[in-house]
Design a protein around this motif. Structure first.
Motif, short mmCIF file in Angstrom:
data_model
loop_
_atom_site.label_atom_id
_atom_site.label_comp_id
_atom_site.label_asym_id
_atom_site.label_seq_id
_atom_site.Cartn_x
_atom_site.Cartn_y
_atom_site.Cartn_z
N LEU A 12 0.86 -1.19 0.00
CA LEU A 12 0.00 0.00 0.00
C LEU A 12 0.89 1.23 0.00
N SER A 13 0.42 2.33 -0.59
CA SER A 13 1.24 3.54 -0.63
C SER A 13 0.36 4.79 -0.72
N SER A 14 0.89 5.88 -0.19
CA SER A 14 0.20 7.18 -0.27
C SER A 14 0.73 8.01 -1.44
N LYS A 15 1.61 7.46 -2.26
CA LYS A 15 2.35 8.25 -3.25
C LYS A 15 1.47 9.08 -4.16
N ASP A 16 0.35 8.56 -4.59
CA ASP A 16 -0.49 9.26 -5.56
C ASP A 16 -1.61 10.07 -4.91
N ARG A 17 -1.52 10.30 -3.61
CA ARG A 17 -2.62 10.97 -2.91
C ARG A 17 -2.37 12.45 -2.66
N GLY A 18 -1.21 12.96 -3.08
CA GLY A 18 -0.96 14.39 -2.97
C GLY A 18 -0.69 14.89 -1.57
N TRP A 19 -0.24 14.01 -0.66
CA TRP A 19 0.05 14.45 0.70
C TRP A 19 1.30 15.32 0.72
N LYS A 20 1.34 16.27 1.64
CA LYS A 20 2.49 17.15 1.79
C LYS A 20 3.21 16.85 3.11
N GLY A 21 4.51 16.65 3.03
CA GLY A 21 5.32 16.48 4.22
C GLY A 21 5.37 15.06 4.75
N LEU A 22 4.50 14.18 4.27
CA LEU A 22 4.41 12.82 4.79
C LEU A 22 4.17 11.85 3.65
N GLU A 23 4.89 10.72 3.69
CA GLU A 23 4.61 9.62 2.76
C GLU A 23 4.52 8.34 3.57
N ALA A 24 3.57 7.49 3.22
CA ALA A 24 3.36 6.23 3.94
C ALA A 24 3.41 5.07 2.96
N ASN A 25 4.13 4.02 3.35
CA ASN A 25 4.20 2.80 2.55
C ASN A 25 4.08 1.60 3.48
N PHE A 26 3.22 0.67 3.11
CA PHE A 26 3.07 -0.58 3.87
C PHE A 26 3.82 -1.65 3.08
N LEU A 27 4.85 -2.22 3.70
CA LEU A 27 5.81 -3.07 2.99
C LEU A 27 5.84 -4.48 3.55
N ARG A 28 6.00 -5.44 2.64
CA ARG A 28 6.32 -6.81 3.04
C ARG A 28 7.81 -7.01 2.81
N ILE A 29 8.53 -7.40 3.88
CA ILE A 29 9.99 -7.51 3.85
C ILE A 29 10.36 -8.99 3.86
N GLN A 30 11.19 -9.40 2.91
CA GLN A 30 11.70 -10.76 2.90
C GLN A 30 12.78 -10.94 3.96
#
Length: 285
Positions: A12-30
């Protein structure tokens, strides 16, 4: 944590939501060992779900721990390190621009040019965790809230980081400060005139010559609700009036009132009014 290669899959990611100052990514890590280079932003990694045995080497120190749900790593901008887990895991990674921390420092009455973060590992902080899960819920939702909501969450997170874990109470309740009548009218007129656009806290603050950190508590003290909630209620009310007084298609009404699309309008109208646009259209007919 902030793994740049194929061992991290973005769920999941906030990249295309136009947020300012904050970015969120939900990651699966191997599972495995990965070098994490320094970043221009401050980074938080909040462990989600099943615990893993973890090792990290950062800031000249080494840490071995059992990484459990809700454990938080804070890595200031420019700091690199190694992270290693003995099993696959998931994290919520939050990237915070330094300007957002400076806004938080201003809200706390501190020198914004002196604010800094110290690295922390396996931190437990219930307030940071609550804000983080609210951000995760926002990037999970196919129907995003108004952008001011995400910006308010980002500022709340930055304030908590600047506080450094102190039990500091902030706000305007003690002073009773509110917006002046002139500022109230300017803000309300601006919101009504731009209701069809994506409004940000920065847009609104600039309208009355205040910083975002000062506008947020003053607006709530004046109107009894956060900025994002007020904007959302005005969008809903404008849409309701258009449905009941015109024959515009619902998709056009959604666009004219600042919603991302018709289903976005339907979602919030049902939550706030208990009615769908279709039900209102039938009432109009």
């Amino acid at each position: 944590m902030d793994q740049p290669n194929s061992t991290a899959a973005t769920l999941l990611s906030s990249k295309d939501r136009g947020w300012k100052g904050l970015e969120a990514n939900f990651l699966r890590i191997q599972a495995g060992r990965t070098h994490v280079p320094g970043s221009q932003t401050h980074r938080l990694g909040i462990h989600f779900g099943r615990a893993v045995n973890a090792f990290c080497e950062c800031d000249g120190r080494q840490y071995r721990r059992r990484q459990a749900h809700g454990d938080i790593d804070i890595v200031p901008a420019g700091l690199d390190g190694w992270w290693e887990d003995d099993g696959d895991c998931t994290i919520l990674r939050l990237s915070i621009q330094h300007e957002l921390l400076q806004s938080a420092a201003e809200a706390l009455g501190r020198n914004p040019n002196a604010v800094s973060l110290a690295p922390k590992f396996q931190l437990r902080d219930s307030r940071i965790e609550s804000i983080a899960w609210a951000i995760k819920a926002e990037i999970e939702s196919p129907v995003p809230s108004d952008r001011t909501y995400a910006e308010a969450l980002g500022l709340a997170l930055a304030i908590r980081l600047v506080e450094g874990g102190e039990q500091t109470s902030i706000g305007t309740a003690a002073t009773g400060a509110t917006l002046t009548n002139r500022h109230q009218r300017r803000l309300l007129d601006f919101i009504e005139a731009h209701i069809d656009q994506s409004l940000s806290l920065a847009d609104l603050a600039a309208t009355v010559g205040l910083s975002v950190s000062h506008l947020k508590p003053l607006f709530r003290a004046t109107f009894g609700m956060p900025v994002h909630h007020y904007v959302l209620t005005r969008r809903i009310e404008r849409a309701r009036l258009l449905i009941l007084s015109t024959d515009m298609p619902l998709a056009e009404i959604a666009s004219a009132t600042g919603f991302a699309h018709q289903s976005h309008m339907t979602h919030w109208m049902r939550r706030i009014l208990g009615l769908t646009p279709g039900m209102l259209s039938r009432m109009h007919s």
